[in-house]
Design a protein around this motif. Sequence first.
Motif, PDB file in Angstrom:
ATOM      1  N   VAL A   1       0.833  -1.205   0.000  1.00  0.00           N
ATOM      2  CA  VAL A   1       0.000   0.000   0.000  1.00  0.00           C
ATOM      3  C   VAL A   1       0.864   1.250   0.000  1.00  0.00           C
ATOM      4  O   VAL A   1       0.549   2.251  -0.663  1.00  0.00           O
ATOM      5  CB  VAL A   1      -0.948  -0.019   1.216  1.00  0.00           C
ATOM      6  N   LEU A   2       1.978   1.214   0.718  1.00  0.00           N
ATOM      7  CA  LEU A   2       2.837   2.394   0.812  1.00  0.00           C
ATOM      8  C   LEU A   2       3.471   2.740  -0.524  1.00  0.00           C
ATOM      9  O   LEU A   2       3.556   3.925  -0.897  1.00  0.00           O
ATOM     10  CB  LEU A   2       3.919   2.152   1.874  1.00  0.00           C
ATOM     11  N   PHE A   3       3.919   1.745  -1.289  1.00  0.00           N
ATOM     12  CA  PHE A   3       4.627   2.005  -2.536  1.00  0.00           C
ATOM     13  C   PHE A   3       3.713   2.002  -3.759  1.00  0.00           C
ATOM     14  O   PHE A   3       4.175   2.327  -4.857  1.00  0.00           O
ATOM     15  CB  PHE A   3       5.737   0.964  -2.734  1.00  0.00           C
ATOM     16  N   ASP A   4       2.454   1.646  -3.573  1.00  0.00           N
ATOM     17  CA  ASP A   4       1.527   1.635  -4.708  1.00  0.00           C
ATOM     18  C   ASP A   4       0.221   2.312  -4.302  1.00  0.00           C
ATOM     19  O   ASP A   4      -0.875   1.790  -4.529  1.00  0.00           O
ATOM     20  CB  ASP A   4       1.281   0.190  -5.167  1.00  0.00           C
TER      21      ASP A   4
ATOM     22  N   GLN B   1      -1.185   4.989  -5.489  1.00  0.00           N
ATOM     23  CA  GLN B   1      -2.003   5.494  -6.583  1.00  0.00           C
ATOM     24  C   GLN B   1      -3.007   4.449  -7.056  1.00  0.00           C
ATOM     25  O   GLN B   1      -4.179   4.754  -7.312  1.00  0.00           O
ATOM     26  CB  GLN B   1      -1.090   5.927  -7.743  1.00  0.00           C
ATOM     27  N   SER B   2      -2.554   3.201  -7.155  1.00  0.00           N
ATOM     28  CA  SER B   2      -3.464   2.145  -7.608  1.00  0.00           C
ATOM     29  C   SER B   2      -4.573   1.911  -6.583  1.00  0.00           C
ATOM     30  O   SER B   2      -5.746   1.758  -6.945  1.00  0.00           O
ATOM     31  CB  SER B   2      -2.686   0.850  -7.844  1.00  0.00           C
ATOM     32  N   PHE B   3      -4.213   1.876  -5.281  1.00  0.00           N
ATOM     33  CA  PHE B   3      -5.229   1.679  -4.260  1.00  0.00           C
ATOM     34  C   PHE B   3      -6.184   2.865  -4.202  1.00  0.00           C
ATOM     35  O   PHE B   3      -7.386   2.697  -3.969  1.00  0.00           O
ATOM     36  CB  PHE B   3      -4.570   1.471  -2.899  1.00  0.00           C
ATOM     37  N   ALA B   4      -5.675   4.067  -4.402  1.00  0.00           N
ATOM     38  CA  ALA B   4      -6.544   5.242  -4.391  1.00  0.00           C
ATOM     39  C   ALA B   4      -7.526   5.193  -5.554  1.00  0.00           C
ATOM     40  O   ALA B   4      -8.688   5.587  -5.418  1.00  0.00           O
ATOM     41  CB  ALA B   4      -5.702   6.517  -4.451  1.00  0.00           C
TER      42      ALA B   4
ATOM     43  N   SER C   1      -4.782   9.038   3.771  1.00  0.00           N
ATOM     44  CA  SER C   1      -5.347   7.930   4.549  1.00  0.00           C
ATOM     45  C   SER C   1      -4.659   6.612   4.221  1.00  0.00           C
ATOM     46  O   SER C   1      -4.382   5.805   5.116  1.00  0.00           O
ATOM     47  CB  SER C   1      -6.850   7.815   4.284  1.00  0.00           C
ATOM     48  N   LEU C   2      -4.367   6.404   2.948  1.00  0.00           N
ATOM     49  CA  LEU C   2      -3.671   5.179   2.572  1.00  0.00           C
ATOM     50  C   LEU C   2      -2.270   5.127   3.172  1.00  0.00           C
ATOM     51  O   LEU C   2      -1.805   4.056   3.594  1.00  0.00           O
ATOM     52  CB  LEU C   2      -3.596   5.073   1.052  1.00  0.00           C
TER      53      LEU C   2
ATOM     54  N   PRO D   1     -16.247   5.804  -7.277  1.00  0.00           N
ATOM     55  CA  PRO D   1     -15.803   7.024  -7.930  1.00  0.00           C
ATOM     56  C   PRO D   1     -14.735   7.724  -7.121  1.00  0.00           C
ATOM     57  O   PRO D   1     -14.529   7.445  -5.943  1.00  0.00           O
ATOM     58  CB  PRO D   1     -17.083   7.866  -7.983  1.00  0.00           C
ATOM     59  N   ALA D   2     -14.030   8.618  -7.773  1.00  0.00           N
ATOM     60  CA  ALA D   2     -13.031   9.407  -7.076  1.00  0.00           C
ATOM     61  C   ALA D   2     -13.730  10.345  -6.100  1.00  0.00           C
ATOM     62  O   ALA D   2     -14.796  10.877  -6.366  1.00  0.00           O
ATOM     63  CB  ALA D   2     -12.195  10.205  -8.080  1.00  0.00           C
ATOM     64  N   LEU D   3     -13.116  10.504  -4.928  1.00  0.00           N
ATOM     65  CA  LEU D   3     -13.734  11.343  -3.911  1.00  0.00           C
ATOM     66  C   LEU D   3     -13.763  12.798  -4.378  1.00  0.00           C
ATOM     67  O   LEU D   3     -12.757  13.315  -4.878  1.00  0.00           O
ATOM     68  CB  LEU D   3     -12.953  11.238  -2.608  1.00  0.00           C
ATOM     69  N   PRO D   4     -14.895  13.474  -4.210  1.00  0.00           N
ATOM     70  CA  PRO D   4     -14.965  14.877  -4.610  1.00  0.00           C
ATOM     71  C   PRO D   4     -14.255  15.759  -3.599  1.00  0.00           C
ATOM     72  O   PRO D   4     -14.279  15.502  -2.403  1.00  0.00           O
ATOM     73  CB  PRO D   4     -16.469  15.151  -4.640  1.00  0.00           C
TER      74      PRO D   4
END
Length: 322
Positions: free
Chosen positions: A94-97, A99-102, A111-112, A251-254
């Motif tokens: 999660v720390l190094f990736d 963007q994919s988790f987001a 938060s990630l 969806p992406a958070l507004p």
Amino acid sequence: MGVPFCGSRPGGAEGPGPGPGPGAAPRGTRPRGASAAPSASCPNTEPRTGSPTGHDDADMNPKSCLGFAKCFLFLFNLFFFAMGSLLLAFGLWVLFDRQSFAAVLGSPLYSLRVWSYIFSGVGIMTMLLGFLGCLGALKEIKAMLLLYFGILLLLFAAQITVAVIIYTQRVTLATKVATYVQELIQGYPAQGPLGDPHESWDAVQQQLACCGWNGPQDWNRLDGPPRDGDGAITCSCLEALAPNSTHSSPPALPHGLCPMAAPQDIFPTGCAEGVKGWLAENLVTIVGICLGIGLLELCLLMLSMFLVRNLDPDYEKLLRGF
């Protein structure tokens, strides 16, 4: 044929003799105070105790309990070590990736990052405890078992302390959280990039389907440009953009402010009520998990101390193992 006399006579002679004199005790008895010493012709008829191997059963039970405790402690801590490795690997992933988790979860990067640190820290601590428990139980190393006991005891005491503080200071903690959220809302930028705390607050509002701390009226005190009749409000308060709506993927958070918003499109409740509702729904699960962890730690504490008190005092087995 008469039965041979077993014992010693007052005079020290054995076998038949002259009849008893006046005042003498009857034949086959001994005067008071005289001890009955067994002779060679009189076998010891007292029942023997113990197993045929020469060891008492009382000596075998502690050994079997000790073996069971070693086996249980080794296997359980081996499982702990494996779980810690998985948590550490997931935290680093999660720390190094992020963007994919987001993109998949729709969570803010801040938060990630926090959750990745939490997973990594818990994984490292679990691996350390598993290593000390496994090697200490397998090689019978008292120093490792004592260190294992000490770390578990500190964790158990810290958990109890945190629980007591949260319960006794819950009103003060709620006041501090409300003050922090109000300051966060006051400092919410009308334009430009958002900070990590603001992104995290947007995620909280979307996940709990709430707006503000006490309600949407908290955003009316927002320092920003003049508002229209409907008022400006953060986009994360809008129901149409909530993750619970029908979407094929989260969806992406507004983020930022939406200048026009109808009252029916805004979450009506504040996040204070949302947090209370979430705690009420999951209270049994939270208490059950905490009690389970506490009982597990108590069991491991007792097993480790049992091994420390009953292991061989010398370190011959350690020397033979290495």
